[in-house]
Design an enzyme around this catalytic site. Structure first.
Site, mmCIF file in Angstrom:
data_model
loop_
_atom_site.group_PDB
_atom_site.id
_atom_site.type_symbol
_atom_site.label_atom_id
_atom_site.label_comp_id
_atom_site.label_asym_id
_atom_site.label_seq_id
_atom_site.Cartn_x
_atom_site.Cartn_y
_atom_site.Cartn_z
ATOM 1 N N THR A 8 -3.257 52.359 0.060
ATOM 2 C CA THR A 8 -4.462 51.787 -0.366
ATOM 3 C C THR A 8 -5.566 52.102 0.767
ATOM 4 O O THR A 8 -4.945 52.757 1.590
ATOM 5 C CB THR A 8 -4.423 50.112 0.347
ATOM 6 O OG1 THR A 8 -5.362 49.692 0.142
ATOM 7 C CG2 THR A 8 -3.992 49.833 1.764
ATOM 8 N N HIS A 9 -7.036 52.219 0.518
ATOM 9 C CA HIS A 9 -7.646 52.449 1.288
ATOM 10 C C HIS A 9 -8.550 51.079 1.958
ATOM 11 O O HIS A 9 -9.191 51.039 2.750
ATOM 12 C CB HIS A 9 -8.978 53.439 0.705
ATOM 13 C CG HIS A 9 -8.223 54.771 -0.396
ATOM 14 N ND1 HIS A 9 -9.223 55.643 -1.193
ATOM 15 C CD2 HIS A 9 -7.481 55.201 0.408
ATOM 16 C CE1 HIS A 9 -8.625 56.862 -1.261
ATOM 17 N NE2 HIS A 9 -7.448 56.711 -0.002
ATOM 18 N N ASN A 10 -7.914 50.122 1.496
ATOM 19 C CA ASN A 10 -8.224 49.019 2.602
ATOM 20 C C ASN A 10 -8.393 48.577 3.857
ATOM 21 O O ASN A 10 -6.363 48.507 3.588
ATOM 22 C CB ASN A 10 -7.963 47.711 1.455
ATOM 23 C CG ASN A 10 -8.374 45.560 1.382
ATOM 24 O OD1 ASN A 10 -8.479 46.259 2.645
ATOM 25 N ND2 ASN A 10 -8.584 45.332 0.741
ATOM 26 N N ASP A 68 0.074 45.096 -5.030
ATOM 27 C CA ASP A 68 -1.632 44.675 -6.332
ATOM 28 C C ASP A 68 -1.184 43.402 -6.284
ATOM 29 O O ASP A 68 -0.175 42.917 -6.499
ATOM 30 C CB ASP A 68 -0.789 45.029 -7.891
ATOM 31 C CG ASP A 68 -1.730 45.042 -8.572
ATOM 32 O OD1 ASP A 68 -3.691 46.207 -7.959
ATOM 33 O OD2 ASP A 68 -2.645 44.608 -9.274
ATOM 34 N N SER A 69 -2.004 42.786 -5.727
ATOM 35 C CA SER A 69 -2.549 41.378 -5.465
ATOM 36 C C SER A 69 -4.105 40.595 -6.257
ATOM 37 O O SER A 69 -4.537 41.363 -6.605
ATOM 38 C CB SER A 69 -2.288 40.907 -4.414
ATOM 39 O OG SER A 69 -3.397 41.618 -3.562
ATOM 40 N N GLY A 152 -11.440 38.219 0.981
ATOM 41 C CA GLY A 152 -12.037 38.229 -0.485
ATOM 42 C C GLY A 152 -11.651 36.802 -0.645
ATOM 43 O O GLY A 152 -12.537 36.388 -0.297
ATOM 44 N N ASP A 154 -9.707 34.001 0.316
ATOM 45 C CA ASP A 154 -9.326 33.345 1.344
ATOM 46 C C ASP A 154 -10.168 32.480 1.557
ATOM 47 O O ASP A 154 -9.826 30.748 1.935
ATOM 48 C CB ASP A 154 -9.146 34.609 3.234
ATOM 49 C CG ASP A 154 -7.866 35.344 2.560
ATOM 50 O OD1 ASP A 154 -6.994 35.295 1.930
ATOM 51 O OD2 ASP A 154 -7.486 36.112 3.630
ATOM 52 N N HIS A 183 1.537 34.840 0.376
ATOM 53 C CA HIS A 183 1.951 35.914 -0.791
ATOM 54 C C HIS A 183 2.193 37.115 -0.469
ATOM 55 O O HIS A 183 4.203 37.035 -0.890
ATOM 56 C CB HIS A 183 1.185 35.895 -2.131
ATOM 57 C CG HIS A 183 0.032 36.884 -1.433
ATOM 58 N ND1 HIS A 183 -1.348 36.013 -0.647
ATOM 59 C CD2 HIS A 183 -1.037 37.636 -2.306
ATOM 60 C CE1 HIS A 183 -2.248 36.711 -0.495
ATOM 61 N NE2 HIS A 183 -2.108 37.946 -1.282
ATOM 62 N N ARG A 184 1.513 37.925 0.335
ATOM 63 C CA ARG A 184 2.671 39.131 0.833
ATOM 64 C C ARG A 184 3.908 38.458 1.738
ATOM 65 O O ARG A 184 4.353 39.636 1.380
ATOM 66 C CB ARG A 184 1.231 40.196 1.436
ATOM 67 C CG ARG A 184 0.518 40.169 0.596
ATOM 68 C CD ARG A 184 -0.456 41.462 1.310
ATOM 69 N NE ARG A 184 -2.088 41.659 0.661
ATOM 70 C CZ ARG A 184 -3.090 41.625 0.033
ATOM 71 N NH1 ARG A 184 -3.015 40.253 1.769
ATOM 72 N NH2 ARG A 184 -3.453 41.361 -0.563
#
Length: 198
Positions: A8-10, A68-69, A152, A154, A183-184
């Protein structure tokens, strides 16, 4: 120390995964990914997670994991789902995404505002071994954003299982609370045994 590339780039996701991994496998180093981003043209969280992990493993030569979420709203048939990051357009504007979702649910009564955060984690090794696991965090959507933590969706997600009258959005939880429940985190609990293959 084994290294795993997080595809990821996040930077928010990198920090979150580093915290989650450190709680269960402090001997594994999670490193960020600076390579090219593949086209995520899968139609499920699992397909998109595998696309990203395959690309990162091929580019770096390290085992790679990808998440992916998104958020799935029951009254919207599971949407935004895989389109969570792009709900308000291709610019991936988190505030616009959140505001659009709230607007779409403006007339929906509280009992019907159920939703869940979903995370699928993929692990791909340079040898081509592939695994996926999933985690689901049930809750409902608030009527207005609240809290400054997280990212996001949240600020509008209220996780299940909180005391009545003292419910908080995910953005109002402490980092430690979120990392232990999210969830993660739930997906990662199923993922931990896979790290033993590294």
């Amino acid at each position: 120390m084994p290294k795993v590339v997080l595809a990821t780039h996040n930077p928010h996701k990198v920090a979150e995964f580093q915290q989650i991994v450190a709680m269960t496998r402090p001997d594994v180093e999670v490193i960020g990914y600076g390579g090219p981003e593949p086209v995520e043209d899968g139609v499920t969280f699992a397909e998109n997670a595998l696309i990203k992990a395959r690309a990162a493993a091929a580019h770096t030569g390290f085992a790679a994991m990808a998440d992916d979420s998104g958020i799935s709203v029951d009254v919207l048939g599971g949407s935004p789902g895989i389109f969570s990051a792009y709900w308000a357009g291709q610019q991936k504007d988190a505030t616009a995404n959140l505001e659009l979702l709230l607007d779409q649910l403006a007339d929906i009564a509280d009992p019907h505002r159920t939703a869940q955060f979903v995370s699928t984690i993929a692990l791909v090794t340079p040898e081509g071994i592939e695994h996926t696991v999933a985690g689901v965090w049930p809750g409902r959507l608030a009527r207005a954003a609240s809290g400054s933590g997280g990212f996001g969706y949240d600020p509008i997600f209220i996780p299940d299982g909180q005391p009545a009258g003292a419910e908080r959005t995910t953005a109002e939880l402490t980092s430690a609370e979120k990392q232990s429940q999210s969830h993660r985190a739930r997906a990662f609990q199923a993922f931990v045994p896979l790290l033993k293959t590294l």
